[in-house]
Each structure stands twice: as structure tokens, then as C-alpha cells.
Scaffold this motif. Sequence first.
Motif, PDB file in Angstrom:
ATOM      1  N   ASN A  86     -23.524 -47.986   2.898  1.00 17.05           N
ATOM      2  CA  ASN A  86     -24.549 -47.153   2.254  1.00 17.05           C
ATOM      3  C   ASN A  86     -25.191 -47.897   1.096  1.00 17.05           C
ATOM      4  O   ASN A  86     -24.563 -48.740   0.453  1.00 17.05           O
ATOM      5  N   SER A  87     -26.432 -47.594   0.837  1.00 16.32           N
ATOM      6  CA  SER A  87     -27.109 -48.086  -0.363  1.00 16.32           C
ATOM      7  C   SER A  87     -27.267 -46.936  -1.350  1.00 16.32           C
ATOM      8  O   SER A  87     -27.056 -45.775  -0.993  1.00 16.32           O
ATOM      9  N   GLY A  88     -27.590 -47.264  -2.617  1.00 17.01           N
ATOM     10  CA  GLY A  88     -27.832 -46.229  -3.617  1.00 17.01           C
ATOM     11  C   GLY A  88     -26.703 -46.046  -4.605  1.00 17.01           C
ATOM     12  O   GLY A  88     -26.937 -45.716  -5.764  1.00 17.01           O
ATOM     13  N   ASN A  89     -25.481 -46.267  -4.177  1.00 22.82           N
ATOM     14  CA  ASN A  89     -24.318 -46.094  -5.050  1.00 22.82           C
ATOM     15  C   ASN A  89     -23.249 -47.060  -4.579  1.00 22.82           C
ATOM     16  O   ASN A  89     -22.889 -47.072  -3.404  1.00 22.82           O
ATOM     17  N   SER A  90     -22.749 -47.881  -5.504  1.00 24.48           N
ATOM     18  CA  SER A  90     -21.834 -48.958  -5.102  1.00 24.48           C
ATOM     19  C   SER A  90     -20.382 -48.515  -5.030  1.00 24.48           C
ATOM     20  O   SER A  90     -19.530 -49.293  -4.613  1.00 24.48           O
ATOM     21  N   ASN A  91     -20.086 -47.296  -5.487  1.00 23.70           N
ATOM     22  CA  ASN A  91     -18.696 -46.814  -5.506  1.00 23.70           C
ATOM     23  C   ASN A  91     -17.785 -47.786  -6.257  1.00 23.70           C
ATOM     24  O   ASN A  91     -16.591 -47.860  -6.001  1.00 23.70           O
ATOM     25  N   ALA A  92     -18.350 -48.532  -7.182  1.00 22.45           N
ATOM     26  CA  ALA A  92     -17.556 -49.490  -7.955  1.00 22.45           C
ATOM     27  C   ALA A  92     -17.247 -48.898  -9.324  1.00 22.45           C
ATOM     28  O   ALA A  92     -18.105 -48.260  -9.936  1.00 22.45           O
ATOM     29  N   PHE A  93     -16.050 -49.138  -9.795  1.00 21.62           N
ATOM     30  CA  PHE A  93     -15.580 -48.605 -11.067  1.00 21.62           C
ATOM     31  C   PHE A  93     -15.700 -47.077 -11.082  1.00 21.62           C
ATOM     32  O   PHE A  93     -16.286 -46.484 -11.970  1.00 21.62           O
ATOM     33  N   THR A  94     -15.142 -46.486 -10.047  1.00 27.01           N
ATOM     34  CA  THR A  94     -15.120 -45.026  -9.949  1.00 27.01           C
ATOM     35  C   THR A  94     -13.676 -44.556  -9.870  1.00 27.01           C
ATOM     36  O   THR A  94     -13.390 -43.473  -9.364  1.00 27.01           O
ATOM     37  N   THR A 122     -16.033 -50.539   5.306  1.00 30.92           N
ATOM     38  CA  THR A 122     -17.113 -49.897   4.557  1.00 30.92           C
ATOM     39  C   THR A 122     -17.639 -50.822   3.476  1.00 30.92           C
ATOM     40  O   THR A 122     -16.918 -51.671   2.944  1.00 30.92           O
ATOM     41  N   SER A 123     -18.917 -50.655   3.166  1.00 31.64           N
ATOM     42  CA  SER A 123     -19.504 -51.290   1.986  1.00 31.64           C
ATOM     43  C   SER A 123     -20.411 -50.275   1.321  1.00 31.64           C
ATOM     44  O   SER A 123     -20.906 -49.353   1.985  1.00 31.64           O
ATOM     45  N   ALA A 124     -20.636 -50.499   0.028  1.00 37.11           N
ATOM     46  CA  ALA A 124     -21.536 -49.621  -0.714  1.00 37.11           C
ATOM     47  C   ALA A 124     -22.248 -50.487  -1.750  1.00 37.11           C
ATOM     48  O   ALA A 124     -21.650 -51.393  -2.324  1.00 37.11           O
ATOM     49  N   THR A 125     -23.518 -50.224  -1.965  1.00 34.18           N
ATOM     50  CA  THR A 125     -24.276 -51.029  -2.925  1.00 34.18           C
ATOM     51  C   THR A 125     -25.229 -50.132  -3.693  1.00 34.18           C
ATOM     52  O   THR A 125     -25.804 -49.199  -3.116  1.00 34.18           O
ATOM     53  N   GLY A 126     -25.363 -50.387  -4.968  1.00 34.17           N
ATOM     54  CA  GLY A 126     -26.231 -49.565  -5.801  1.00 34.17           C
ATOM     55  C   GLY A 126     -25.621 -49.450  -7.181  1.00 34.17           C
ATOM     56  O   GLY A 126     -24.919 -50.362  -7.627  1.00 34.17           O
ATOM     57  N   VAL A 127     -25.847 -48.334  -7.820  1.00 29.52           N
ATOM     58  CA  VAL A 127     -25.403 -48.168  -9.192  1.00 29.52           C
ATOM     59  C   VAL A 127     -23.866 -48.210  -9.272  1.00 29.52           C
ATOM     60  O   VAL A 127     -23.168 -47.796  -8.345  1.00 29.52           O
ATOM     61  N   ILE A 128     -23.371 -48.815 -10.339  1.00 31.31           N
ATOM     62  CA  ILE A 128     -21.927 -48.914 -10.588  1.00 31.31           C
ATOM     63  C   ILE A 128     -21.494 -47.744 -11.469  1.00 31.31           C
ATOM     64  O   ILE A 128     -22.239 -47.308 -12.331  1.00 31.31           O
ATOM     65  N   GLY A 129     -20.281 -47.249 -11.246  1.00 28.91           N
ATOM     66  CA  GLY A 129     -19.663 -46.362 -12.235  1.00 28.91           C
ATOM     67  C   GLY A 129     -20.008 -44.893 -12.081  1.00 28.91           C
ATOM     68  O   GLY A 129     -19.619 -44.089 -12.916  1.00 28.91           O
ATOM     69  N   GLU A 130     -20.750 -44.550 -11.063  1.00 30.08           N
ATOM     70  CA  GLU A 130     -21.018 -43.136 -10.803  1.00 30.08           C
ATOM     71  C   GLU A 130     -20.335 -42.752  -9.496  1.00 30.08           C
ATOM     72  O   GLU A 130     -20.358 -43.518  -8.535  1.00 30.08           O
ATOM     73  N   ARG A 131     -19.747 -41.572  -9.487  1.00 31.35           N
ATOM     74  CA  ARG A 131     -18.994 -41.152  -8.315  1.00 31.35           C
ATOM     75  C   ARG A 131     -19.886 -41.128  -7.078  1.00 31.35           C
ATOM     76  O   ARG A 131     -20.997 -40.601  -7.099  1.00 31.35           O
ATOM     77  N   LEU A 132     -19.390 -41.710  -5.992  1.00 36.63           N
ATOM     78  CA  LEU A 132     -20.149 -41.719  -4.737  1.00 36.63           C
ATOM     79  C   LEU A 132     -20.128 -40.321  -4.131  1.00 36.63           C
ATOM     80  O   LEU A 132     -19.052 -39.776  -3.877  1.00 36.63           O
ATOM     81  N   PRO A 133     -21.298 -39.715  -3.882  1.00 39.39           N
ATOM     82  CA  PRO A 133     -21.307 -38.397  -3.230  1.00 39.39           C
ATOM     83  C   PRO A 133     -21.061 -38.582  -1.732  1.00 39.39           C
ATOM     84  O   PRO A 133     -21.987 -38.484  -0.918  1.00 39.39           O
TER      85      PRO A 133
END
Lengths: 409, 409
Positions: A86-94, A122-133
Amino acid sequence: MGATPPRSPLAPAAFPALPEVGGLSLATIEAGVRYEGRTDVMLARLAPGSVVAGAFTRSATRSANVLDCQAKIGTHSDEGAAIIVNSGNSNAFTGKAGDGSVSAICEAVAKATGLPASRVFTSATGVIGERLPHDRITGKVKDLTAALGSASLEDAATAIMTTDTFPKGAGTTIHIDGQPVHIAGIAKGSGMIAPDMATMLVYIFTDAAIDQPTLQTMVSALNDKTFNCITVDSDTSTSDTLLVGATGASGIRVTDTSVGFMEGLRSVMLDLAHQVVRDGEGATKFVEVSVTGAASDADARTHALAIANSPLVKTAIAGEDPNWGRVVMAVGKSGAKADRDTLSIWFGDTLVAKDGWVSPDYSEEKAAAYMKNSELVLHVDLGLGGGTAHVWTCDLTHGYIEINADYRS
Amino acid sequence: MGATPPRSPLAPAAFPALPEVGGLSLATIEAGVRYEGRTDVMLARLAPGSVVAGAFTRSATRSANVLDCQAKIGTHSDEGAAIIVNSGNSNAFTGKAGDGSVSAICEAVAKATGLPASRVFTSATGVIGERLPHDRITGKVKDLTAALGSASLEDAATAIMTTDTFPKGAGTTIHIDGQPVHIAGIAKGSGMIAPDMATMLVYIFTDAAIDQPTLQTMVSALNDKTFNCITVDSDTSTSDTLLVGATGASGIRVTDTSVGFMEGLRSVMLDLAHQVVRDGEGATKFVEVSVTGAASDADARTHALAIANSPLVKTAIAGEDPNWGRVVMAVGKSGAKADRDTLSIWFGDTLVAKDGWVSPDYSEEKAAAYMKNSELVLHVDLGLGGGTAHVWTCDLTHGYIEINADYRS
């Protein structure tokens, strides 16, 4: 994300025609993870018998998705595999919630495809530190799975874009004993790009029949000469992921002595790596930094990266200034061995500095004219030994500041 | 050099009132090295009996002036010393001709002042790689020497500016056994600023009576906590020089147990170091990066510099975006020990992240309001040990690109 920036001036004219990779099917969907009115999730299904190799960021704060992929990459199953991005949210530092999101997505894909969750990457890319919906994604997995086969690699490349200004694809067909083997891949990534590897996501597929350890060895070796040799801004993402899936659908067996396959895979990886640099945030120049004559290959790489990451070198290139003094500065600060009095520097074919000083027949006009090209080669010879390295980067422009000083890109 | 940029918004209101340092006399002159209509050479004469200590760039391509200063710094003479500094041309990477320029200037100053050439220290700052027209300087040395005593420290600080937007000075008077000892210094430097040490030239004078080895030990130790803890753009100059001259004119003897003197010298060095950051090219924010809880002080410093040098962190600060995800990214890429799940991050007093995720009572509005300040503190606690570090930097703005993408600044 502000308004979509214009297509990079360094972009290829169009998305390339890519070979069909047997055993691969793709789907994309609009899940509304963060962006509106565009696809933001892609699913790839690799046929039973497929193997997957990979390379990942070395960040100490890598994302939950990366940790999960790393845990799964060496395991084996005859059932094939799936990759969902997914793009939009990186699920990093969550925190622990990030691990939960990965599990939820893997379970949903497993249920819909019939694969075990251990074969879902899985991969995720986008903003760091916000919970992935992640509910927005899991709620679409059934539709995605039903749509498998409906999307092209270009569609998939488009769904995973963030600040990218163009979808990135590359492919080649090689022949082994006269039989075709196809390799095709996609990538995203335009900022936070530096060795180890960037906010860079890369997925490459081939219908070669190859065992996982052999593919992994090839991927690791080639990664060091391709994706780990590019830098946009010296920043390293927490989410970098390269996955290479081999379906075996061609029926052509590839071994570690298949020079043709290795070369084909290398060319696809290098092409995608170059495209990532060509889409570097704000980039107007594509620059190869070539270092020779260093005391060792490692020293050459240290010098090359010091040059490629120097803000003063990168702004000089943006200004079309053949400011070789800044190249000397970067060599000097790198920490690797250098001798002021044996250094030579070329901008393209123009020898600008030799033996520690400006070349006697240096022409400023000629060098300045060269700098107006959109593709540049800076070559430094240390005059010390046989060490060489090549890295690729772009210039540092107002565009980079505009993209990254916007509130929460 | 284009038009003079406006004074940095982070500059102090005015050049400070500095104490008179006994045994020091100064002169400045217009020599036309590169700039027109401004002073570009300063000469400092230190009385007989003075000692000089220093610290220099560690660049492997350091300039002829630096190499010459390093060769002279430990030697002793009862005749005092002179320091001559030009702006406009750094005499760096000018081959053997550069050595000749240094010799010619030293000889001219020696002849005019009666000092041995071994007691003449030189610095040069400005463009790299172009031959220094040293005749323009040597032709003025007689006039400069005749004018000794006519210039203030502010005049001297002004003569050595390049892309600086304000002259930098700092001073203090300490008391030892009730007797005053004066310390005052000047600095230049606004780009190519990173540890080891920057295109930074710093000259500090005191009338303390101190032996050279003691002064050198103090200067080296304090340099590591001041000038080597600032970074503007991660680039390191080939010319960085810090010289500290002690004339002894106060008659007050200082030893290695003089805590008050050491603290006074430290405060002057830190003040000048901060002013260099405040004049960082294009800077609009002055940022302290404070790292605690690291596995070691060295790890803390590695993390702090990774944060302070990250283009993505620096552009987020420019955009007044409390983008702590980029701070996590920088910690992750630094290579020093970090655990995603024990990290805490504060922007000012606002705890933004804790235990690997956004703090439960984090207020985005409060953090965003804090980012509007022109002076910011980013604090990262690794939660691993007792290692700490403090570094100072500025934001990365369009101004930096404007200054450095101009043709041959």
C-alpha cells in the motif's frame, strides 16, 4: 502531499513495454489509505512453486512490514506467494500496533488466496509514525483477489507511487539454450534515497525456475552494485524493500552459473535504480560519480558517496557550475585515503584538475558548457591504487526544498 | 559572489562589546584579492612572549595554509607571533603554487614585523582551486603593519567574511585571584560547516599568561565540545582553522587547574560556534539536537549528527513541521545502536513519541505551534544507556540553494 508535482524532466519518455512473466497475476484497487481518487494498493500473486528472495533496509528503526518480510524470506512453501503493497502510510514507527496491522493484512490475503500467511509479503510506503488504517486494506482484499490478472505492471507501479512523478518499470527477455526467460519489475521511491536502500520499494518477477538460495545470493550481490549505489539525499528509509519472485513458469532452469540470467537481472535492477534517481525529489540532473585509482574498492565507494551526497557539490551541479573545488572538498572530507597532489578530476571528457591543481589546458567555457547537459559524469582518479566505484545521484534544487518543507509530506 | 545576502534572521542584534586584550594589535586593509570595495585582509600582531595553540580541519585535501600552520603550531619563540588572514580565495587545491603563496606571505610579514617567518600564521578563505594572487597581499603588508593598532576586532571579523551575513565576535572577562583576564575572539564561516570543522576561521585572543602545551590541551578538548559539534550542511572545508593566542599581557598566570579560565574560553568558543550556525547559509531556525540515553557518548554523537545532517529533518524544520517520523528515520540510519521500541522524542517540552510510537497525549497543534519558534530543541532519548551529546545546526531552506547554486560562489 500537496499538488502532484510535474513529471521529472529526467523521466523516460514513457513506461516501457515489458515482457509477460508467466505465473504472475496482478490487481490494484482504490482503498483510500490516505490518498483520494487513485489506486493505492497492489496485489501480486505468484504461482505455486514460486520462490522469493529479497533485500531490505538496514535501518535500526525499520518498519513492522520489513521485519515480517525478513522473517519469512528464507522459508519455503510449494504454494507460491503473494505480495501486497500500500501507499500513503508506511506503517513505520507505529509500535506494536504496526505489527498488528501486518498480521491483519497477511491473514486477510491468506484467507482470500488460500495461501498460508507465512507466504504473504507486505510493504507499506508513505507517512511515518501514524497508525496504518489497515481495515481500509483488509476490506478490499476480497475484491483485489477477485481482480487478479486484471492489472498490468504499469498499473501496479502507479498504485505504489508516493511523491514519485512517474511509474517505474524495466524488463528484459534473455535466452537460455534458445528458450526465452522473462524478467520484469517495478519500483517506487523518490526521496529518502540512499544506500541501505531508501523509501524504495522494488518488485521484480521472473518466470525462471531457480532455487531460493541461488536467487537470494544473486539478489544480494547485485543489490550492492545497483540499489545500494544510488543516493538522492543521503537519507535512508525505514521501509526499503526489494523482493524478487521467480515462478518457474518458463520451465527453464537457472543455476548460479547462468551468466545470462544474472546479467539480465542486473540490467533490470540497474535500470530501476537509475529511474529512482531520475525521479529524485526536485532532480534536474542525473549524475554518475565514477571513482578510480583509490586504495581499495571500499575507499572508492566512500569517496564516491561523499561526492554524491555533498550538498555543496549537488547545488553546484544544480547551478551548472563546474565547481571542481567542491569535489576536492568532498574527497577530502570522506575519510578515505586521498593525496591532494595525485588527484585528477574530469567533468565528462574534460580534465579539469590534475596533480593537485587545475589542468594546464583546462577550459572553463568547455566545462561550463558540459554542465548544461541533463546527464553528467563526474570522474575522480585518486592516483593511489586500483579501487573503483560507481554511484548515481541527482542535483539538489529548490524543488527538493519545496517538496520536503511542505507540512507533512 | 552575487549580491550581499540580507543579514541572517538568527543574527545577534549587534556585534558585542568585547574586552580589550592586552598585547594584541590589529589592522585590516583592502587588497582586492577577489572582492572590490571592502577590506579583505586582516593582520593580528601578538606581543613578544605570546604562545599560540590551534585546531585544524582533518580534510585529506587541506590547504597549504593549514599545513603550514600545523607545522608551526607547536614550535616556540619569545618574539610573539602574527596572524594574517585573507578572504576571497582559499588557496586550497592550488598545488605547489599554493605552498609558494604561503611562503611569500609569511616572508613579507616577517620582513615588515621583524618576526621570524616561523612565527607567522596564515589563513585564507574563499574559492577553492584558483591560484591565490598573493602579490596583492604582499604588496599591502607594509601598510598593514604600519596600521597595526588601528583596527578593532569587529573590523577584523568583517575583513574575513565571505558569504557571512554578519561579523562574529564573542568575549568575556574572568577573574583569577581578583585580577581580570580578558578573552575575545572572532569567527567567519557560513557554508561547508560540519565537524572537522567547516570553512570556519576562528581567532581567539587572551592576555592570560599560559604555557603553550597547556593552552593546546585546553583548546583541543574544548574544540571537541564546541566547533566540532556544529553542522550546517555536513560539508567539511579544506581550510578550517582555529588559532588561540595568549599574550601574557595581563600578567596573570593560568594553569591547567584554572577552571575559571577554561570555562571562559569554553563560553567564547561556544558563542562563536553558535554564531556560525546562526549564519548558516539560508538558515531561518537555530536548532539544538540533544541526545540522551544512548549506549555511549560516541553513539549519542552519531545519532545527533545523523539527525542534524538529515536533509529530510532539516527541510521539515524549515517547513515548521513537527515531523518526528523523520527523526526516527535519521536515528535508524545512523548506524549507532537504537531500539525502535525504547525511543522517546521531544520537540521542546512536548513529548511526541514514546516507546516506539506517538505519545498518548501528543498534541499536534502544540508541537506545530512550537515549530514556529526560531530557536528549537529536538531531544531524543534512546532508552539504552547513559550516552549523551549536543550538537547545533540550522534548517535547510531555499536560501541555501540560492546561495550555493549560483555560479561559482
